[in-house]
Design a protein around this motif. Structure first.
Motif, PDB file in Angstrom:
ATOM      1  N   GLN A 191       1.001  -1.175  -0.010  1.00 15.62           N
ATOM      2  CA  GLN A 191      -0.085   0.242  -0.232  1.00 15.62           C
ATOM      3  C   GLN A 191       1.000   1.350   0.002  1.00 15.62           C
ATOM      4  N   VAL A 192       0.573   2.061  -0.987  1.00 13.57           N
ATOM      5  CA  VAL A 192       1.652   3.310  -1.249  1.00 13.57           C
ATOM      6  C   VAL A 192       0.781   4.539  -0.527  1.00 13.57           C
ATOM      7  N   LEU A 193       1.123   4.951   0.420  1.00 16.05           N
ATOM      8  CA  LEU A 193       0.428   6.415   0.969  1.00 16.05           C
ATOM      9  C   LEU A 193       1.112   7.666   0.800  1.00 16.05           C
ATOM     10  N   ILE A 194       0.550   8.677   0.325  1.00 12.32           N
ATOM     11  CA  ILE A 194       1.140   9.956   0.222  1.00 12.32           C
ATOM     12  C   ILE A 194       0.593  10.426   1.561  1.00 12.32           C
ATOM     13  N   LEU A 195       1.650  10.611   2.623  1.00 11.28           N
ATOM     14  CA  LEU A 195       1.250  11.213   3.659  1.00 11.28           C
ATOM     15  C   LEU A 195       1.346  12.852   3.773  1.00 11.28           C
ATOM     16  N   ARG A 196       2.097  13.432   2.987  1.00  9.65           N
ATOM     17  CA  ARG A 196       2.019  14.675   2.594  1.00  9.65           C
ATOM     18  C   ARG A 196       2.479  14.896   1.183  1.00  9.65           C
ATOM     19  N   PRO A 197       1.446  15.703   0.160  1.00 10.11           N
ATOM     20  CA  PRO A 197       1.883  15.899  -0.988  1.00 10.11           C
ATOM     21  C   PRO A 197       2.988  16.941  -1.392  1.00 10.11           C
ATOM     22  N   GLY A 198       3.554  17.010  -2.297  1.00 12.69           N
ATOM     23  CA  GLY A 198       4.784  17.864  -2.540  1.00 12.69           C
ATOM     24  C   GLY A 198       4.940  18.043  -4.029  1.00 12.69           C
ATOM     25  N   ALA A 199       6.287  18.214  -4.511  1.00 15.44           N
ATOM     26  CA  ALA A 199       6.583  18.647  -5.895  1.00 15.44           C
ATOM     27  C   ALA A 199       6.646  17.052  -6.462  1.00 15.44           C
ATOM     28  N   ILE A 200       7.104  16.157  -6.014  1.00 14.02           N
ATOM     29  CA  ILE A 200       6.821  14.878  -6.529  1.00 14.02           C
ATOM     30  C   ILE A 200       5.355  14.330  -6.526  1.00 14.02           C
ATOM     31  N   THR A 201       4.867  14.210  -7.707  1.00 18.92           N
ATOM     32  CA  THR A 201       3.286  14.245  -7.505  1.00 18.92           C
ATOM     33  C   THR A 201       2.728  12.578  -7.568  1.00 18.92           C
ATOM     34  N   LYS A 202       1.706  12.333  -7.208  1.00 17.76           N
ATOM     35  CA  LYS A 202       1.135  10.972  -7.406  1.00 17.76           C
ATOM     36  C   LYS A 202       1.161  10.421  -8.551  1.00 17.76           C
ATOM     37  N   GLU A 203       1.262  11.358  -9.692  1.00 20.27           N
ATOM     38  CA  GLU A 203       1.359  10.663 -11.019  1.00 20.27           C
ATOM     39  C   GLU A 203       2.924  10.226 -11.314  1.00 20.27           C
ATOM     40  N   MET A 204       3.847  10.915 -10.802  1.00 17.19           N
ATOM     41  CA  MET A 204       5.075  10.900 -11.207  1.00 17.19           C
ATOM     42  C   MET A 204       5.421   9.453 -10.156  1.00 17.19           C
ATOM     43  N   LEU A 205       4.951   9.248  -8.932  1.00 13.31           N
ATOM     44  CA  LEU A 205       5.151   8.046  -8.358  1.00 13.31           C
ATOM     45  C   LEU A 205       4.586   6.855  -9.098  1.00 13.31           C
ATOM     46  N   GLU A 206       3.069   6.997  -9.360  1.00 14.76           N
ATOM     47  CA  GLU A 206       2.687   5.787 -10.145  1.00 14.76           C
ATOM     48  C   GLU A 206       3.270   5.422 -11.147  1.00 14.76           C
ATOM     49  N   LYS A 207       3.898   6.167 -11.780  1.00 17.34           N
ATOM     50  CA  LYS A 207       4.897   5.890 -13.224  1.00 17.34           C
ATOM     51  C   LYS A 207       6.045   4.911 -12.669  1.00 17.34           C
ATOM     52  N   ILE A 208       6.789   5.284 -11.468  1.00 18.95           N
ATOM     53  CA  ILE A 208       7.649   4.379 -11.098  1.00 18.95           C
ATOM     54  C   ILE A 208       7.178   3.189 -10.498  1.00 18.95           C
ATOM     55  N   PHE A 231       4.353   1.316 -10.739  1.00 18.30           N
ATOM     56  CA  PHE A 231       3.577   0.690 -11.480  1.00 18.30           C
ATOM     57  C   PHE A 231       3.589  -0.905 -11.445  1.00 18.30           C
ATOM     58  N   PRO A 232       2.616  -1.877 -11.068  1.00 19.62           N
ATOM     59  CA  PRO A 232       1.254  -1.505 -11.328  1.00 19.62           C
ATOM     60  C   PRO A 232       0.751  -1.038  -9.772  1.00 19.62           C
ATOM     61  N   LEU A 233       1.477  -0.839  -8.884  1.00 14.12           N
ATOM     62  CA  LEU A 233       0.956  -0.298  -7.618  1.00 14.12           C
ATOM     63  C   LEU A 233       0.263   0.959  -7.495  1.00 14.12           C
ATOM     64  N   ALA A 234      -1.092   1.241  -6.879  1.00 11.67           N
ATOM     65  CA  ALA A 234      -1.632   2.407  -6.909  1.00 11.67           C
ATOM     66  C   ALA A 234      -1.200   3.142  -5.621  1.00 11.67           C
ATOM     67  N   VAL A 235      -1.050   4.600  -5.971  1.00 11.25           N
ATOM     68  CA  VAL A 235      -1.000   5.540  -5.076  1.00 11.25           C
ATOM     69  C   VAL A 235      -1.758   6.158  -4.383  1.00 11.25           C
ATOM     70  N   ILE A 236      -2.118   6.409  -3.354  1.00 15.36           N
ATOM     71  CA  ILE A 236      -3.171   6.903  -2.696  1.00 15.36           C
ATOM     72  C   ILE A 236      -2.893   8.133  -1.618  1.00 15.36           C
ATOM     73  N   PHE A 237      -3.589   9.142  -1.531  1.00 11.60           N
ATOM     74  CA  PHE A 237      -3.378  10.180  -0.601  1.00 11.60           C
ATOM     75  C   PHE A 237      -3.980   9.806   0.871  1.00 11.60           C
ATOM     76  N   ALA A 238      -3.176  10.154   1.879  1.00  8.52           N
ATOM     77  CA  ALA A 238      -3.574   9.554   3.112  1.00  8.52           C
ATOM     78  C   ALA A 238      -4.701  10.674   3.495  1.00  8.52           C
ATOM     79  N   LYS A 239      -5.858  10.420   4.137  1.00 14.21           N
ATOM     80  CA  LYS A 239      -6.733  11.290   4.291  1.00 14.21           C
ATOM     81  C   LYS A 239      -7.561  11.221   5.525  1.00 14.21           C
TER      82      LYS A 239
END
Ligand code: AMP
Ligand code: MG
Length: 334
Positions: free
Chosen positions: A191-208, A210-218
């Motif tokens: 499970q890949v969780l973005i605990l704090r968003p920043g300049a490395i974006t969800k899309e950039m992380l997902e590209k690397i 893949f196929p893991l999904a990246v989600i924002f912790a909320k």
């Protein structure tokens, strides 16, 4: 405490960084530039120095600190294992504005981890930060350079006001490039969780990843992994309202109530707010989110010296870097 403030130049760089590294080695505090925001640094292996970070900032003790390294060998001093996914991220994004949460080595102080079994690590790309960590010879624990709860410092002037007398040295290198703090990421059981968003974006992380999904912790359960996120953050002194449309109308209504109004706007919309000058800050071009993020905290701090009752700020699409910008604005307006 006497604070040495230096504007760093090509000429004095070597001498300044050697002095700063010596301060770190002997248990002192140094404010230094990174590509995200300025950091308030201490030797990660010196508990007394770490404790000073918390008192200088007035930071709650359960809010853990990101540790900055200059090369991958230093990572081995902090963590025992690096997973395949974490290796992929390191290869893709270090040095740069991505902080990765690892299981920490037992010996690492609980002061750094805020009592968690984890440690958050980043390798900055800013050459001054890199050189300082390298010369200090130890990883540098460094939260953002600001009083807890206030916007992070993104230029020397922000920091003089708040930290002079509380740190040994401030290295001023002008505006930070990015202007918002690093992306903080945790990977656990696929499970890949973005605990704090920043300049490395969800899309950039997902590209690397893949196929893991990246989600924002909320929700609170997810954010327990990042205790810092529960505190009020990035707050200007006046109340802040984020406006998605019809900001002129909202300003008119407040003006009729005799409130002093501050405006944070963009090049595209600034002409509508002439009459609120000088309490108007123009962030830059709406279509250039890099420009917006770089000036974001300068905008919030502008109203410390231009006192108003309420600040109205334009909102931005929550896409790419816009997610980080809106995260900071939302927290600052809480
Ligand atoms: P700052 O140092 O002020 O930029 O804030 C650091 C951010 O990183 C906070 O939101 C912390 O909660 C987060 N953080 C630092 N260390 C850890 C860790 N070990 N695990 C999860 N989040 C962390
Ligand atoms: Mg901070």
């Amino acid at each position: 405490m006497q604070t040495k403030i230096v504007k760093i130049t090509d000429e004095n760089k070597k001498e300044v960084l050697e002095k700063a590294a010596n301060i770190i080695k002997s248990g002192g505090l140094v404010v230094f530039p990174t590509e995200t925001v300025y950091g308030l640094g201490a030797n990660v292996f010196d508990e007394k120095a770490l404790a000073k970070i918390f008192s200088a900032k007035g930071r709650p003790s359960d809010n853990p600190i990101i540790v900055h390294i200059s090369d991958e060998d230093q990572l081995k001093e902090l963590v025992d294992t690096v997973s395949e996914q974490q290796k992929k991220l390191i290869n893709a994004f270090w040095p740069g504005p991505l902080t990765i949460v690892f299981e920490k080595k037992k010996e690492i102080s609980d002061i750094v981890s805020g009592g968690l079994p984890t440690i958050a690590v980043r390798m900055p790309s800013n050459p001054i930060a890199h050189e300082l960590i390298y010369l200090a010879g130890v990883p540098i624990a460094a939260p953002s350079a600001n009083i807890s709860g206030r916007p992070s410092g993104t230029t020397g002037e922000h920091i003089y006001d708040e930290l002079t007398g509380k740190v040994d040295m401030i290295i001023d290198a002008g505006f930070s490039d990015i202007g918002v703090e690093s992306t903080v990421l945790r990977i656990n059981n696929e499970q890949v969780l973005i605990l704090r968003p920043g300049a490395i974006t969800k899309e950039m992380l997902e590209k690397i990843l893949f196929p893991l999904a990246v989600i924002f912790a909320k929700d609170r359960r997810e954010l327990q992994f990042s205790p810092g996120t529960k505190y009020r953050h990035y707050a200007p002194k006046a109340k802040l309202e984020i406006i998605s449309e019809k900001m002129e109308k909202r300003a008119e209504v407040l003006k009729e109530k005799k409130l002093r109004i501050g405006i944070i706007t963009t090049k595209q919309n600034k002409d509508s707010f002439e009459k609120y000058k000088p309490n108007v800050f123009v962030l830059g071009d709406r279509n250039n989110l890099e420009e917006i993020s770089q000036k974001l905290y300068d905008a919030l701090r502008f109203f410390d010296t231009h006192p108003v009752d309420i600040i109205l700020c334009e909102s931005f699409p929550k896409e790419g870097l816009g997610v980080a910008i809106m995260d900071r604005l939302d927290r600052a307006s809480m």
